[in-house]
Design a protein around this motif. Structure first.
Motif, PDB file in Angstrom:
ATOM      1  N   ILE A  73       0.838  -1.193   0.000  1.00  0.00           N
ATOM      2  CA  ILE A  73       0.000   0.000   0.000  1.00  0.00           C
ATOM      3  C   ILE A  73       0.880   1.252   0.000  1.00  0.00           C
ATOM      4  O   ILE A  73       0.584   2.217  -0.668  1.00  0.00           O
ATOM      5  CB  ILE A  73      -0.956  -0.005   1.206  1.00  0.00           C
ATOM      6  N   GLY A  74       1.949   1.227   0.757  1.00  0.00           N
ATOM      7  CA  GLY A  74       2.873   2.365   0.831  1.00  0.00           C
ATOM      8  C   GLY A  74       3.958   2.252  -0.213  1.00  0.00           C
ATOM      9  O   GLY A  74       3.843   1.446  -1.124  1.00  0.00           O
ATOM     10  N   PRO A  75       4.949   3.069  -0.086  1.00  0.00           N
ATOM     11  CA  PRO A  75       5.250   3.939   1.038  1.00  0.00           C
ATOM     12  C   PRO A  75       4.350   5.170   1.045  1.00  0.00           C
ATOM     13  O   PRO A  75       3.813   5.566   0.024  1.00  0.00           O
ATOM     14  CB  PRO A  75       6.707   4.332   0.809  1.00  0.00           C
ATOM     15  N   VAL A  76       4.228   5.745   2.221  1.00  0.00           N
ATOM     16  CA  VAL A  76       3.433   6.961   2.389  1.00  0.00           C
ATOM     17  C   VAL A  76       4.387   8.149   2.361  1.00  0.00           C
ATOM     18  O   VAL A  76       5.357   8.191   3.110  1.00  0.00           O
ATOM     19  CB  VAL A  76       2.648   6.944   3.718  1.00  0.00           C
ATOM     20  N   GLU A  77       4.091   9.092   1.493  1.00  0.00           N
ATOM     21  CA  GLU A  77       4.855  10.338   1.411  1.00  0.00           C
ATOM     22  C   GLU A  77       4.266  11.276   2.465  1.00  0.00           C
ATOM     23  O   GLU A  77       3.070  11.538   2.460  1.00  0.00           O
ATOM     24  CB  GLU A  77       4.715  10.940   0.012  1.00  0.00           C
ATOM     25  N   THR A  78       5.102  11.770   3.366  1.00  0.00           N
ATOM     26  CA  THR A  78       4.566  12.532   4.500  1.00  0.00           C
ATOM     27  C   THR A  78       5.019  13.988   4.524  1.00  0.00           C
ATOM     28  O   THR A  78       5.147  14.580   5.581  1.00  0.00           O
ATOM     29  CB  THR A  78       4.975  11.856   5.823  1.00  0.00           C
ATOM     30  N   ASN A  79       5.229  14.593   3.368  1.00  0.00           N
ATOM     31  CA  ASN A  79       5.677  15.993   3.350  1.00  0.00           C
ATOM     32  C   ASN A  79       4.652  16.932   3.961  1.00  0.00           C
ATOM     33  O   ASN A  79       4.856  17.445   5.038  1.00  0.00           O
ATOM     34  CB  ASN A  79       6.019  16.434   1.933  1.00  0.00           C
ATOM     35  N   LEU A  80       3.559  17.229   3.299  1.00  0.00           N
ATOM     36  CA  LEU A  80       2.517  18.101   3.846  1.00  0.00           C
ATOM     37  C   LEU A  80       1.336  17.276   4.318  1.00  0.00           C
ATOM     38  O   LEU A  80       1.057  17.171   5.493  1.00  0.00           O
ATOM     39  CB  LEU A  80       2.067  19.114   2.790  1.00  0.00           C
ATOM     40  N   THR A  90      -3.651   8.473  -6.453  1.00  0.00           N
ATOM     41  CA  THR A  90      -3.013   9.016  -5.256  1.00  0.00           C
ATOM     42  C   THR A  90      -4.087   9.280  -4.207  1.00  0.00           C
ATOM     43  O   THR A  90      -5.067   9.979  -4.469  1.00  0.00           O
ATOM     44  CB  THR A  90      -2.267  10.329  -5.584  1.00  0.00           C
ATOM     45  N   PHE A  91      -3.904   8.701  -3.046  1.00  0.00           N
ATOM     46  CA  PHE A  91      -4.853   8.825  -1.943  1.00  0.00           C
ATOM     47  C   PHE A  91      -4.240   9.639  -0.821  1.00  0.00           C
ATOM     48  O   PHE A  91      -3.046   9.538  -0.545  1.00  0.00           O
ATOM     49  CB  PHE A  91      -5.223   7.441  -1.395  1.00  0.00           C
ATOM     50  N   GLU A  92      -5.059  10.432  -0.159  1.00  0.00           N
ATOM     51  CA  GLU A  92      -4.659  11.177   1.025  1.00  0.00           C
ATOM     52  C   GLU A  92      -5.144  10.404   2.251  1.00  0.00           C
ATOM     53  O   GLU A  92      -6.226   9.812   2.232  1.00  0.00           O
ATOM     54  CB  GLU A  92      -5.291  12.561   1.018  1.00  0.00           C
ATOM     55  N   VAL A  93      -4.349  10.441   3.300  1.00  0.00           N
ATOM     56  CA  VAL A  93      -4.686   9.709   4.517  1.00  0.00           C
ATOM     57  C   VAL A  93      -4.336  10.574   5.721  1.00  0.00           C
ATOM     58  O   VAL A  93      -3.396  11.374   5.664  1.00  0.00           O
ATOM     59  CB  VAL A  93      -3.951   8.340   4.548  1.00  0.00           C
ATOM     60  N   GLU A  94      -5.098  10.439   6.778  1.00  0.00           N
ATOM     61  CA  GLU A  94      -4.792  11.167   8.012  1.00  0.00           C
ATOM     62  C   GLU A  94      -3.490  10.615   8.591  1.00  0.00           C
ATOM     63  O   GLU A  94      -3.202   9.424   8.486  1.00  0.00           O
ATOM     64  CB  GLU A  94      -5.922  10.989   9.035  1.00  0.00           C
TER      65      GLU A  94
END
Length: 121
Positions: A73-80, A90-94
Motif C-alpha cells: 500500500i505504501g510507502p506513504v509520502e509525509t511531506n505536507l 493518489t490517496f490522502e490519509v490522516e
C-alpha cells in the motif's frame, strides 16, 4: 478535529462487502482530494477498497477495487499531507493511519507484527 479509530458500526458495515469468513486485519479511511472517500480493508487474502457514499467517510457504497494481499500500500509520502499511490491513484490519509499502512506493508514483508488492536470494533 479529534480522530477516532474506525468504529464498530463502520466495521459492521464493511463486513457486508467481504467474503464470508474473512477477518478484518486492518482498516483505514483515505480520500481523493478530500472529496471522495474510501475505506481500505485488509484481510488475510486481499486489500479491498470500498468507495463511500457521496460526502460520507463511513458509509460504504460499493467495492471500488480488490487487490491481492501481496500488494504494498505504501510507502506513504509525509511531506505536507500524507499520501500514497495504489492502482494508479493518489490517496490522502490522516497522519494517524500512516502507522497502519506501514504495519500492513511490513506484515507482507515477513514482519511479525501484532494483530489489529481493536478487532472487536
Amino acid at each position: 478535529m479529534e480522530r477516532m479509530p474506525v468504529s464498530a458500526e463502520v466495521r459492521r458495515r464493511v463486513r457486508g462487502y467481504l467474503p464470508a469468513g474473512e477477518e478484518i486485519r486492518y482498516i483505514f479511511p483515505a480520500s481523493w482530494n478530500e472529496t471522495v472517500y474510501f475505506l481500505f480493508v485488509v484481510t488475510d487474502s486481499a486489500v479491498t477498497v470500498l468507495s463511500n457514499r457521496f460526502w460520507s467517510r463511513t458509509r460504504p457504497k460499493r467495492i471500488w477495487h480488490v487487490f491481492p494481499r501481496s500488494v504494498r500500500i505504501g510507502p506513504v509520502e509525509t511531506n505536507l499531507i500524507p499520501v500514497f499511490e495504489l492502482g494508479g491513484h493518489t490517496f490522502e490519509v490522516e497522519e494517524e493511519y500512516v502507522s497502519v499502512i506501514n504495519a500492513c506493508d511490513a506484515e507482507i514483508a515477513g514482519g511479525d507484527l501484532p494483530r489489529d488492536p481493536f478487532p472487536e470494533l
